[in-house]
Design an enzyme around this catalytic site. Structure first.
Site, PDB file in Angstrom:
ATOM      1  N   ASP A 105       2.958   4.529  -2.054  1.00 52.32           N
ATOM      2  CA  ASP A 105       3.928   4.805  -3.122  1.00 52.32           C
ATOM      3  C   ASP A 105       3.429   4.483  -4.522  1.00 52.32           C
ATOM      4  O   ASP A 105       4.223   4.406  -5.464  1.00 52.32           O
ATOM      5  CB  ASP A 105       5.226   4.038  -2.831  1.00 52.32           C
ATOM      6  N   ASP A 169       7.047  12.190   1.701  1.00 56.34           N
ATOM      7  CA  ASP A 169       7.249  11.589   0.378  1.00 56.34           C
ATOM      8  C   ASP A 169       5.964  11.560  -0.453  1.00 56.34           C
ATOM      9  O   ASP A 169       5.995  11.588  -1.680  1.00 56.34           O
ATOM     10  CB  ASP A 169       7.756  10.143   0.506  1.00 56.34           C
TER      11      ASP A 169
HETATM   12  N1  GLY Z   1      10.728   6.590   1.901  1.00 51.61           N
HETATM   13  C1  GLY Z   1      11.132   6.862   0.592  1.00 51.61           C
HETATM   14  C2  GLY Z   1      12.484   7.437   0.522  1.00 51.61           C
HETATM   15  O1  GLY Z   1      13.426   6.771   0.919  1.00 51.61           O
HETATM   16  O2  GLY Z   1      12.640   8.537   0.056  1.00 51.61           O
END
Ligand code: GLY
Length: 387
Positions: A105, A169
């Site tokens: 992330d 994601d």
């Molecule tokens: N895993 C990241 C989200 O909740 O979109």
């Protein structure tokens, strides 16, 4: 600098967007005052919590508050928003030092902090931070299978081996790699991003335009093993925030590479998403979950609206209305039914969900507000392109 607006709104839609942008600017004056030197994630009784703690500072959503601040700075020119954004950027230096806890992330975290700072102010220290973190993200690439590893092992109680896991994601994190190549003129970062996007296009996006959340690969051979439902209802279902990540993520990969197959994929996901928008314009947490409980996820609507507007920026004139109108439909439903303009309440957007199988439903989430604000400003050509 600025947004890349390449579509024209009807005068009544411009007037509507200006009214909503005015509400955002008015409310955020107070919200920013209350949340300086914090990193908000989720409100409780109308007030954001603070994730600027040693335990929580590496949480994946922690860049979005700064993202909101940079969007407001770009739209208003008010320095206090830049100052507040820089609080998070500085806290994140501890995350770089503690880098074994970082997972994929890093795009969400640093595109809206250091890279945004560099884009808007040319702060040289921010450029170094962005390039440093892009190198760490690129190091998660597995050439066996051509994917970026998503998650780490989460402490001693975590028995699931995620070495071979990739998630949808990450399409929103790889713009950090495109930026790093554009900035450093070194093609390696971009190559990692392209190979990852190609794997996602092949292994995640289904023929109907829906997407898996998680796909696992054998990390030694690269062979695809299986998919998981992840934050959606079940394997094979259609977690709407994940559909949003796919829609917007492929549009971003097209913007950075010009590869037509990415735009075609973004459009395919968009057509699937738009075909599934319910009559009331509010997005459920999963397009393929049982009708009851009728949980929504407004964050998915906000993300999809941003992606739809970026697709509109990329397609020929005669295709634009389809995407702009769908984005307006989502945003107007949110503004009419799910927006809280009380300046004593920190969040704007309501009825978000963390995951189908979690207790956190009908909550506010800082990133829903981020994408809502980005989308409204995008309609007006205001704010900044931070991806
Ligand atoms: N895993 C990241 C989200 O909740 O979109």
């Amino acid at each position: 600098m600025g947004q890349r607006k390449n579509f024209i709104l009807l005068p009544e839609d411009t007037a509507w967007a200006e009214q909503i942008a005015g509400e955002i600017r008015r409310k955020m004056v107070k919200v920013e005052e209350r949340n300086r030197e914090t990193i908000p994630y989720m409100p409780h009784n109308g007030r954001y919590n603070n994730y600027a703690t040693p335990e929580m500072r590496g949480w994946w959503t922690n860049g979005f508050w700064a993202g909101i601040m940079w969007q407001l700075y770009a739209a208003t020119g008010e320095k206090r928003y830049a100052d507040t954004a820089r609080f998070t950027e500085t806290v994140f230096d501890e995350c770089i030092r503690d880098y074994t806890r970082l997972d994929h992330d890093m795009g969400f975290m640093w595109l809206h902090t250091a890279v945004a700072d560099y884009r808007l102010t040319k702060n040289p220290q921010s450029r170094v931070r962005g390039l440093h973190v892009a190198s760490i993200l690129a190091s998660r690439f597995n050439a066996n299978g051509n994917f970026i590893r998503a998650w780490n092992t989460w402490g001693p109680q975590d028995t699931v081996d995620k070495t071979g896991w990739a998630i949808i994601d990450c399409m929103m994190n790889i713009p950090l790699l495109y930026w790093a190549s554009e900035e450093s003129h070194d093609p390696r970062f971009r190559e990692v991003a392209i190979r990852h996007a190609n794997t996602v296009m092949k292994e995640f996006i289904r023929p109907d335009g829906s997407s898996n959340h998680i796909v696992s690969f054998d990390p030694s051979t690269g062979e695809k093993i299986e998919s998981f439902g992840g934050q959606g209802y079940e394997n094979g279902s259609s977690w709407t925030r994940g559909q949003g990540w796919a829609l917007y993520g492929f549009a971003l990969s097209y913007i950075h590479t010009g590869k037509q197959e990415y735009l075609d994929t973004a459009k395919r996901v968009a057509h699937y998403f738009v075909a599934n928008i319910p009559e009331n314009g509010l997005i459920p947490i999963d397009f393929r979950a049982p009708k009851e409980p009728a949980w929504e996820d407004s964050s998915a609507a906000c993300i999809a609206a941003c992606g739809l507007l970026e697709i509109a920026n990329c397609v020929p004139e005669y295709e634009k209305d389809c995407y702009v109108n769908a984005a307006l439909r989502l945003l107007k439903a949110l503004a009419d039914k799910r927006a809280n303009w009380d300046e004593n309440v920190d969040n704007i957007i309501e009825n978000c969900a963390v995951a189908y199988h979690s207790d956190e439903h009908d909550v506010g989430l800082v990133y829903a507000d981020y994408f809502f604000i980005e989308a409204i400003f995008k309609l007006l050509g205001q704010g900044e392109f931070l991806w």
